[in-house]
Design a protein around this motif. Structure first.
Motif, PDB file in Angstrom:
ATOM      1  N   ALA A 149       0.839  -1.208   0.000  1.00 49.45           N
ATOM      2  CA  ALA A 149       0.000   0.000   0.000  1.00 49.45           C
ATOM      3  C   ALA A 149       0.869   1.251   0.000  1.00 49.45           C
ATOM      4  CB  ALA A 149      -0.921  -0.011   1.210  1.00 49.45           C
ATOM      5  N   VAL A 150       1.963   1.216   0.765  1.00 48.00           N
ATOM      6  CA  VAL A 150       2.868   2.372   0.835  1.00 48.00           C
ATOM      7  C   VAL A 150       3.556   2.581  -0.525  1.00 48.00           C
ATOM      8  CG1 VAL A 150       5.013   3.202   1.880  1.00 48.00           C
ATOM      9  CG2 VAL A 150       3.226   2.244   3.315  1.00 48.00           C
ATOM     10  N   LEU A 151       3.966   1.484  -1.152  1.00 50.72           N
ATOM     11  CA  LEU A 151       4.592   1.587  -2.472  1.00 50.72           C
ATOM     12  C   LEU A 151       3.605   2.198  -3.474  1.00 50.72           C
ATOM     13  CD1 LEU A 151       6.429  -1.864  -2.560  1.00 50.72           C
ATOM     14  CD2 LEU A 151       7.536   0.369  -2.557  1.00 50.72           C
ATOM     15  N   GLN A 152       2.357   1.738  -3.395  1.00 48.88           N
ATOM     16  CA  GLN A 152       1.336   2.271  -4.302  1.00 48.88           C
ATOM     17  C   GLN A 152       1.147   3.772  -4.108  1.00 48.88           C
ATOM     18  OE1 GLN A 152      -1.978  -0.351  -3.563  1.00 48.88           O
ATOM     19  NE2 GLN A 152      -1.998  -1.044  -5.693  1.00 48.88           N
ATOM     20  N   LEU A 153       1.095   4.198  -2.847  1.00 49.50           N
ATOM     21  CA  LEU A 153       0.901   5.624  -2.562  1.00 49.50           C
ATOM     22  C   LEU A 153       2.061   6.447  -3.091  1.00 49.50           C
ATOM     23  CD1 LEU A 153      -0.518   5.514   1.048  1.00 49.50           C
ATOM     24  CD2 LEU A 153      -1.546   6.740  -0.862  1.00 49.50           C
ATOM     25  N   ALA A 154       3.278   5.971  -2.838  1.00 48.37           N
ATOM     26  CA  ALA A 154       4.455   6.728  -3.264  1.00 48.37           C
ATOM     27  C   ALA A 154       4.583   6.733  -4.785  1.00 48.37           C
ATOM     28  CB  ALA A 154       5.710   6.139  -2.633  1.00 48.37           C
ATOM     29  N   ARG A 156      11.780   6.697 -11.344  1.00 48.18           N
ATOM     30  CA  ARG A 156      12.213   5.824 -10.254  1.00 48.18           C
ATOM     31  C   ARG A 156      12.933   6.588  -9.137  1.00 48.18           C
ATOM     32  NH1 ARG A 156      14.378  -0.136 -11.359  1.00 48.18           N
ATOM     33  NH2 ARG A 156      12.816   0.152 -12.975  1.00 48.18           N
ATOM     34  N   ASP A 157      13.750   7.578  -9.495  1.00 47.23           N
ATOM     35  CA  ASP A 157      14.497   8.321  -8.467  1.00 47.23           C
ATOM     36  C   ASP A 157      13.547   9.090  -7.545  1.00 47.23           C
ATOM     37  OD1 ASP A 157      16.796   7.330  -9.458  1.00 47.23           O
ATOM     38  OD2 ASP A 157      17.357   9.127 -10.578  1.00 47.23           O
ATOM     39  N   ILE A 158      12.556   9.733  -8.160  1.00 49.12           N
ATOM     40  CA  ILE A 158      11.596  10.527  -7.370  1.00 49.12           C
ATOM     41  C   ILE A 158      10.786   9.594  -6.467  1.00 49.12           C
ATOM     42  CG2 ILE A 158       9.546  12.011  -7.521  1.00 49.12           C
ATOM     43  CD1 ILE A 158      10.731  13.097 -10.144  1.00 49.12           C
ATOM     44  N   ARG A 160      10.341   9.303   4.129  1.00 52.85           N
ATOM     45  CA  ARG A 160       9.269   9.096   5.120  1.00 52.85           C
ATOM     46  C   ARG A 160       9.213   7.725   5.756  1.00 52.85           C
ATOM     47  NH1 ARG A 160       6.479  12.307   1.131  1.00 52.85           N
ATOM     48  NH2 ARG A 160       6.104  14.363   1.996  1.00 52.85           N
ATOM     49  N   VAL A 161       9.626   6.712   5.016  1.00 53.22           N
ATOM     50  CA  VAL A 161       9.443   5.350   5.551  1.00 53.22           C
ATOM     51  C   VAL A 161      10.713   4.525   5.392  1.00 53.22           C
ATOM     52  CG1 VAL A 161       6.943   5.286   5.172  1.00 53.22           C
ATOM     53  CG2 VAL A 161       8.471   4.580   3.333  1.00 53.22           C
ATOM     54  N   TRP A 162      10.737   3.400   6.094  1.00 50.02           N
ATOM     55  CA  TRP A 162      11.893   2.509   6.002  1.00 50.02           C
ATOM     56  C   TRP A 162      11.476   1.085   6.299  1.00 50.02           C
ATOM     57  CZ3 TRP A 162      14.527  -0.865   9.269  1.00 50.02           C
ATOM     58  CH2 TRP A 162      15.770  -1.313   8.805  1.00 50.02           C
ATOM     59  N   TRP A 163      12.067   0.148   5.585  1.00 49.60           N
ATOM     60  CA  TRP A 163      12.033  -1.266   5.965  1.00 49.60           C
ATOM     61  C   TRP A 163      13.235  -1.930   5.316  1.00 49.60           C
ATOM     62  CZ3 TRP A 163       7.970   0.499   2.668  1.00 49.60           C
ATOM     63  CH2 TRP A 163       7.969  -0.006   1.378  1.00 49.60           C
ATOM     64  N   THR A 164      13.587  -3.106   5.812  1.00 48.78           N
ATOM     65  CA  THR A 164      14.748  -3.766   5.229  1.00 48.78           C
ATOM     66  C   THR A 164      14.394  -4.201   3.801  1.00 48.78           C
ATOM     67  OG1 THR A 164      14.014  -5.831   6.205  1.00 48.78           O
ATOM     68  CG2 THR A 164      15.700  -4.626   7.407  1.00 48.78           C
ATOM     69  N   GLY A 165      15.270  -3.894   2.870  1.00 52.73           N
ATOM     70  CA  GLY A 165      15.043  -4.275   1.463  1.00 52.73           C
ATOM     71  C   GLY A 165      14.080  -3.342   0.750  1.00 52.73           C
ATOM     72  N   MET A 166      13.827  -2.129   1.312  1.00 50.55           N
ATOM     73  CA  MET A 166      12.860  -1.204   0.705  1.00 50.55           C
ATOM     74  C   MET A 166      13.274  -0.790  -0.710  1.00 50.55           C
ATOM     75  SD  MET A 166      11.435   2.412   2.181  1.00 50.55           S
ATOM     76  CE  MET A 166      12.806   3.473   1.766  1.00 50.55           C
ATOM     77  N   SER A 167      14.551  -0.532  -0.895  1.00 49.22           N
ATOM     78  CA  SER A 167      15.017  -0.079  -2.210  1.00 49.22           C
ATOM     79  C   SER A 167      14.760  -1.154  -3.286  1.00 49.22           C
ATOM     80  CB  SER A 167      16.503   0.253  -2.115  1.00 49.22           C
ATOM     81  OG  SER A 167      16.971   0.678  -3.355  1.00 49.22           O
ATOM     82  N   LYS A 168      15.067  -2.408  -2.932  1.00 47.25           N
ATOM     83  CA  LYS A 168      14.828  -3.512  -3.881  1.00 47.25           C
ATOM     84  C   LYS A 168      13.341  -3.667  -4.168  1.00 47.25           C
ATOM     85  CE  LYS A 168      18.550  -6.842  -3.335  1.00 47.25           C
ATOM     86  NZ  LYS A 168      18.929  -8.000  -2.547  1.00 47.25           N
ATOM     87  N   ASP A 169      12.527  -3.580  -3.111  1.00 44.52           N
ATOM     88  CA  ASP A 169      11.079  -3.706  -3.293  1.00 44.52           C
ATOM     89  C   ASP A 169      10.552  -2.607  -4.207  1.00 44.52           C
ATOM     90  OD1 ASP A 169      11.146  -5.865  -1.638  1.00 44.52           O
ATOM     91  OD2 ASP A 169      10.172  -4.900   0.078  1.00 44.52           O
ATOM     92  N   ALA A 170      11.100  -1.388  -4.032  1.00 42.32           N
ATOM     93  CA  ALA A 170      10.652  -0.263  -4.857  1.00 42.32           C
ATOM     94  C   ALA A 170      11.040  -0.494  -6.320  1.00 42.32           C
ATOM     95  CB  ALA A 170      11.273   1.039  -4.347  1.00 42.32           C
ATOM     96  N   ASP A 171      12.251  -0.999  -6.541  1.00 38.63           N
ATOM     97  CA  ASP A 171      12.682  -1.294  -7.918  1.00 38.63           C
ATOM     98  C   ASP A 171      11.753  -2.307  -8.569  1.00 38.63           C
ATOM     99  OD1 ASP A 171      14.815   0.412  -8.051  1.00 38.63           O
ATOM    100  OD2 ASP A 171      16.242  -1.044  -7.247  1.00 38.63           O
ATOM    101  N   LYS A 172      11.459  -3.361  -7.820  1.00 42.55           N
ATOM    102  CA  LYS A 172      10.614  -4.428  -8.351  1.00 42.55           C
ATOM    103  C   LYS A 172       9.211  -3.878  -8.657  1.00 42.55           C
ATOM    104  CE  LYS A 172       9.388  -9.102  -7.083  1.00 42.55           C
ATOM    105  NZ  LYS A 172       9.235  -9.971  -5.933  1.00 42.55           N
TER     106      LYS A 172
END
Ligand SMILES: [Zn+2]
Length: 207
Positions: free
Chosen positions: A80-85, A92-94, A102-114
């Protein structure tokens, strides 16, 4: 400090109560919360390791874990957070920058790329802009033609207009079939040569 945390929570993209609830439902984050509260990091499990490495940073307030000035998002809310962002399909950079602020979790960058790689709308936009760029780069006479079927006084006609010279051709069609359209186009290409691009309204005869 409380004011600062209040600001952080205000900026958090999802409802704070939902985060607190999902945090307490998440066994790993519940355990981290306990460790943060107790300041105890003995016998850390492999899953807890990333949190142990940043153990001086997390704080917990109102059932929410904070890492620096970012809310730690439990797994259940990450999509849900990925969808909002990703709203508005930013680059991708933005997209990743908005998350990191605003947020953090382990592996967030990889999840965002995917997430960005799997977004069909981003693919569509990327493909369209690449096509538009290709079309806008094509210049010169008889390089890019617009083709269309039009009806003139009851007669079906193949209309061809050259983008480079604005030269028009109007060719009567014996039928509005794909074969008839191809025959007419071949006649024209035999006289003037092959263009690089044909632009059509994607009617069935041009598919
Ligand atoms: Zn997208």
């Amino acid at each position: 400090m409380a004011e600062f945390i209040g600001l952080v929570l205000e900026e958090c993209p999802v409802n704070i109560d939902d985060i607190a609830k999902a945090t307490s439902d998440d066994p790993l984050l519940r355990s981290i919360q306990q460790r943060v509260l107790m300041q105890s990091w003995s016998q850390v499990t492999p899953a807890e390791e990333p949190y142990y490495l940043i153990r001086d940073q997390p704080t917990t307030i109102d059932g929410i874990l904070l890492f620096g000035n970012c809310c730690v998002i439990p797994e259940a809310l990450r999509h849900a957070v990925l969808q909002l962002a990703h709203e508005g399909h930013p680059g991708r950079d933005i997209f990743k920058d908005a998350l990191r602020r605003r947020v953090w979790w382990t592996g967030m960058s990889k999840d965002a790329d995917k997430f960005a790689e799997q977004c069909s709308e981003c693919w569509r936009r990327h493909t369209n802009s690449a096509q538009e760029l290709m079309l806008s780069e094509i210049e010169g006479v008889w390089q890019k033609l617009a083709v269309d079927l039009v009806c003139i006084e009851g007669q079906q006609v193949l209309s061809i207009v050259d983008y480079g010279s604005r030269y028009p051709e109007l060719l009567p069609l014996s039928a509005t079939t794909t074969a008839a359209v191809i025959d007419r186009l071949m006649e024209v290409f035999a006289r003037f040569g092959l263009p690089r691009v044909l632009v059509s309204d994607n009617g069935p005869q041009f598919a």
